[in-house]
Motif scaffolding. Structure first.
Motif, PDB file in Angstrom:
ATOM      1  N   GLN A 295       0.832  -1.203   0.000  1.00  0.00           N
ATOM      2  CA  GLN A 295       0.000   0.000   0.000  1.00  0.00           C
ATOM      3  C   GLN A 295       0.866   1.253   0.000  1.00  0.00           C
ATOM      4  OE1 GLN A 295      -2.260   0.138   3.582  1.00  0.00           O
ATOM      5  NE2 GLN A 295      -3.232   2.109   3.162  1.00  0.00           N
ATOM      6  N   ARG A 296       1.894   1.253   0.816  1.00  0.00           N
ATOM      7  CA  ARG A 296       2.736   2.438   0.974  1.00  0.00           C
ATOM      8  C   ARG A 296       3.462   2.789  -0.318  1.00  0.00           C
ATOM      9  NH1 ARG A 296       5.395   0.454   4.808  1.00  0.00           N
ATOM     10  NH2 ARG A 296       7.379  -0.033   3.802  1.00  0.00           N
ATOM     11  N   GLU A 297       3.911   1.778  -1.055  1.00  0.00           N
ATOM     12  CA  GLU A 297       4.683   2.017  -2.274  1.00  0.00           C
ATOM     13  C   GLU A 297       3.843   1.848  -3.541  1.00  0.00           C
ATOM     14  OE1 GLU A 297       8.250  -0.276  -2.238  1.00  0.00           O
ATOM     15  OE2 GLU A 297       8.794   0.313  -0.195  1.00  0.00           O
ATOM     16  N   ASN A 298       2.531   1.672  -3.363  1.00  0.00           N
ATOM     17  CA  ASN A 298       1.616   1.536  -4.502  1.00  0.00           C
ATOM     18  C   ASN A 298       2.131   0.502  -5.508  1.00  0.00           C
ATOM     19  OD1 ASN A 298      -0.696   2.069  -6.033  1.00  0.00           O
ATOM     20  ND2 ASN A 298       0.323   3.675  -7.211  1.00  0.00           N
TER      21      ASN A 298
ATOM     22  N   ARG B 103       2.432  -2.428  -8.093  1.00  0.00           N
ATOM     23  CA  ARG B 103       1.567  -2.850  -9.196  1.00  0.00           C
ATOM     24  C   ARG B 103       1.910  -4.274  -9.599  1.00  0.00           C
ATOM     25  NH1 ARG B 103      -2.529  -0.183  -8.945  1.00  0.00           N
ATOM     26  NH2 ARG B 103      -3.057  -0.422 -11.142  1.00  0.00           N
TER      27      ARG B 103
ATOM     28  N   SER C 263     -12.137  -3.509  -9.724  1.00  0.00           N
ATOM     29  CA  SER C 263     -10.863  -3.589 -10.442  1.00  0.00           C
ATOM     30  C   SER C 263     -11.069  -4.067 -11.878  1.00  0.00           C
ATOM     31  CB  SER C 263      -9.921  -4.546  -9.705  1.00  0.00           C
ATOM     32  OG  SER C 263      -8.766  -4.797 -10.476  1.00  0.00           O
TER      33      SER C 263
ATOM     34  N   ASP D 115      -3.732  -4.163 -10.919  1.00  0.00           N
ATOM     35  CA  ASP D 115      -4.233  -3.814  -9.584  1.00  0.00           C
ATOM     36  C   ASP D 115      -3.856  -4.902  -8.581  1.00  0.00           C
ATOM     37  OD1 ASP D 115      -5.397  -1.565 -10.651  1.00  0.00           O
ATOM     38  OD2 ASP D 115      -7.363  -2.490 -10.913  1.00  0.00           O
TER      39      ASP D 115
ATOM     40  N   VAL E 164      -5.673  -3.665   2.964  1.00  0.00           N
ATOM     41  CA  VAL E 164      -4.827  -2.579   3.447  1.00  0.00           C
ATOM     42  C   VAL E 164      -4.861  -2.577   4.978  1.00  0.00           C
ATOM     43  CG1 VAL E 164      -5.143  -1.184   1.393  1.00  0.00           C
ATOM     44  CG2 VAL E 164      -6.748  -0.936   3.302  1.00  0.00           C
TER      45      VAL E 164
END
Length: 517
Positions: A225-228, A230, A437, A442, A447
């Motif tokens: 989540q913090r670094e998004n 993919r 999604s 994604d 989270v």
């Protein structure tokens, strides 16, 4: 001045009287002194005598936990007797031991730790950048009762992880160490010999050294989540369409397609089985490319085999005639095969066009629109789901299909069990983003804020779950000195193409190729 205390002179006289009394020698005072010395000496002598003559159980501070019950009458398994470490056959004199206690305190914790590692082998205390390792006994408290040993609490973890100076020192140590010094959670990596794809993200510049008091108070967002992060897989999949579209047909059981149709737990319930085409996709996405022969389907998993199948269609139709039409006459079989090949040529124009459509067509309704709903083919072309590239190797280049990469373990630094979350009514309660999604890239993992709803001291009573650090994390790291095969192993991101995996560019046998006219 307070009347009860008296004047300054009276106070001084009382103090002088008490001093004089303390210096006065009397028979009673002498007896009390010597009796006190005798009691102390007798106590020391009794301890020495009991140490030599009595059972070690005399010193037992309480029953052992359930896991160590077998050691209840074997104190020396953990507590090494002084006579075994004195360096001589006679052992250390009692006065020498007593003097050692006065000078150095109780026996050192490392001695007990070494005894623990006699049975608990092949793990290190903690990660390589730890400033100071805690003793086994600091977290795993024994002699507290006959039930299971008490779980390690968050307060014990917070003694370091909520100490900013200590964490900064740990960060500086970590910067000087190679990345190979840091290991995955052994419970997540799995046993040696398993083949799991584990997401291994680079460590943050300072490592995982953010200070916080508890999971709900200050724990940073998950790294995904913090670094998004993919998804890197190029296989095309749309969760929104599969979960919410009205034109998705029901399963063979007549049920609406849902999460659990594809995501099914492993036997132990901890993680999910890997999704595969035959078990989860083929029921809706069949490989029937001939609308008039429902049982005639392409092979899956090997691009070279698919092309060979297409270039030997007369022989394949012959097998179909024998298998499903129950034909035995060679003339009838040849006639049936020729008729089916001409029909396909009339639909696609040429064999090359048929091959191009099979590998590169991306419109799933192009063929279906030409037929009624009862007989239309569901095959949409390899490129509808896969990344397909025109091959260039060999005299007869085979289209190259990028092999899907399925991640089995998304959070390798934390352990998780789906079986322990059976009370959650729907997968979408945790995987909130799945329903909307549309892209394969994604990452649909929960989270941190979603986990805190239950894993918090302030959660609703009916939802409240354990929020201790040990709920998700393990303290011990695998021992880098352990013999091969005794610690957890894992495979990380595999190559996107694999020459042995069925999607590589390998030319088929020229003897099997059929030249289209």
């Amino acid at each position: 001045m307070d009347d009860e205390r008296g004047s300054q002179k009276e106070i001084a006289q009382r103090y002088r009287g008490r001093v004089d009394y303390s210096r006065t020698k009397s028979r009673a005072r002498r007896w009390r002194f010597w009796l006190s010395c005798l009691a102390v000496a007798g106590g020391i002598a009794a301890i020495g005598l009991v140490r030599e003559k009595s059972s070690p159980n005399f010193f037992n501070t309480g029953p052992l936990s359930r896991s160590h019950r077998a050691l209840a009458n074997n104190c020396v398994a953990c507590h090494e007797p002084e006579s075994l470490r004195a360096g001589s056959a006679g052992g250390a004199p009692f006065l020498q031991v007593l003097n050692d206690r006065f000078r150095n305190g109780a026996p050192s914790f490392p001695r007990i730790d070494q005894a623990c590692q006699t049975c608990h082998q092949h793990h290190a205390f903690h990660e390589a950048n730890v400033v100071e390792n805690q003793s086994c006994s600091a977290c795993h408290e024994e002699h507290q009762g006959p039930e299971a040993m008490r779980a390690v609490t968050t307060l014990q973890c917070a003694t370091c992880h909520n100490d900013r100076a200590l964490m900064q020192a740990s960060a500086q140590i970590g910067k000087r160490l190679p990345s190979t010094q840091f290991r995955l959670n052994p419970k997540v990596a799995g046993a040696a010999g398993t083949h799991h794809n584990i997401l291994k993200l680079p460590r943050p510049p300072d490592g995982y050294t953010v200070t916080f008091a508890s999971f709900a108070e200050g724990h940073p967002p998950f790294q995904l989540q913090r670094e998004n992060v993919r998804e890197s897989d190029v296989l095309r999949f749309n969760h929104q369409r599969h979960l919410g579209s009205s034109d998705i047909p029901p399963t063979k059981d007549g049920k609406k397609l849902d999460c659990v149709f594809c995501h099914q737990p492993e036997p132990d319930g901890r993680y999910m089985r890997r999704i595969n085409f035959e078990s989860h996709c083929q029921q809706c996405h069949s490989l029937q490319f001939d609308v008039k022969n429902p049982g005639f389907q392409l092979p899956h998993g090997d691009a070279a085999l698919v092309r060979t199948f297409l270039r030997t269609l007369p022989a394949q139709y012959g097998e179909l005639a024998r298998r499903e039409k129950k034909m035995t006459n060679d003339g009838q079989i040849a006639q049936f095969a020729g008729q089916q090949v001409r029909q396909l040529l009339g639909q696609y124009g040429s064999g090359a066009e048929l091959e191009r459509a099979v590998f590169f067509a991306t419109n799933p309704y192009k063929v279906a629109a030409q037929s009624d709903a009862a007989t239309r083919a569901r095959y949409a072309g390899c490129a509808f789901c896969h990344e397909v590239k025109q091959g260039s190797a060999g005299a007869f280049p085979v289209p190259e299909i990028t092999r899907p990469v399925t991640i089995d373990r998304w959070m390798p630094h934390a352990s998780f069990s789906h079986a322990r979350h059976e009370s959650v009514l729907s997968c979408r309660e945790c995987h909130v983003a799945a329903e909307g999604s549309r892209l394969t890239s994604d990452v649909l993992m929960p989270v941190k804020e979603g986990c805190v709803i239950c894993h918090s001291e302030t959660a609703a009573p009916l939802k409240r779950a354990s929020a201790e650090c040990s709920t998700c994390h393990v303290f011990h790291a695998p021992d880098p000195r352990a013999p091969p095969g005794t610690t957890a192993r894992a495979s990380f991101f595999p190559k996107t193409t694999d020459s042995t995996g069925g999607h590589s560019s390998t030319g088929g046998s020229s003897a099997l190729l059929m030249k289209w006219k």
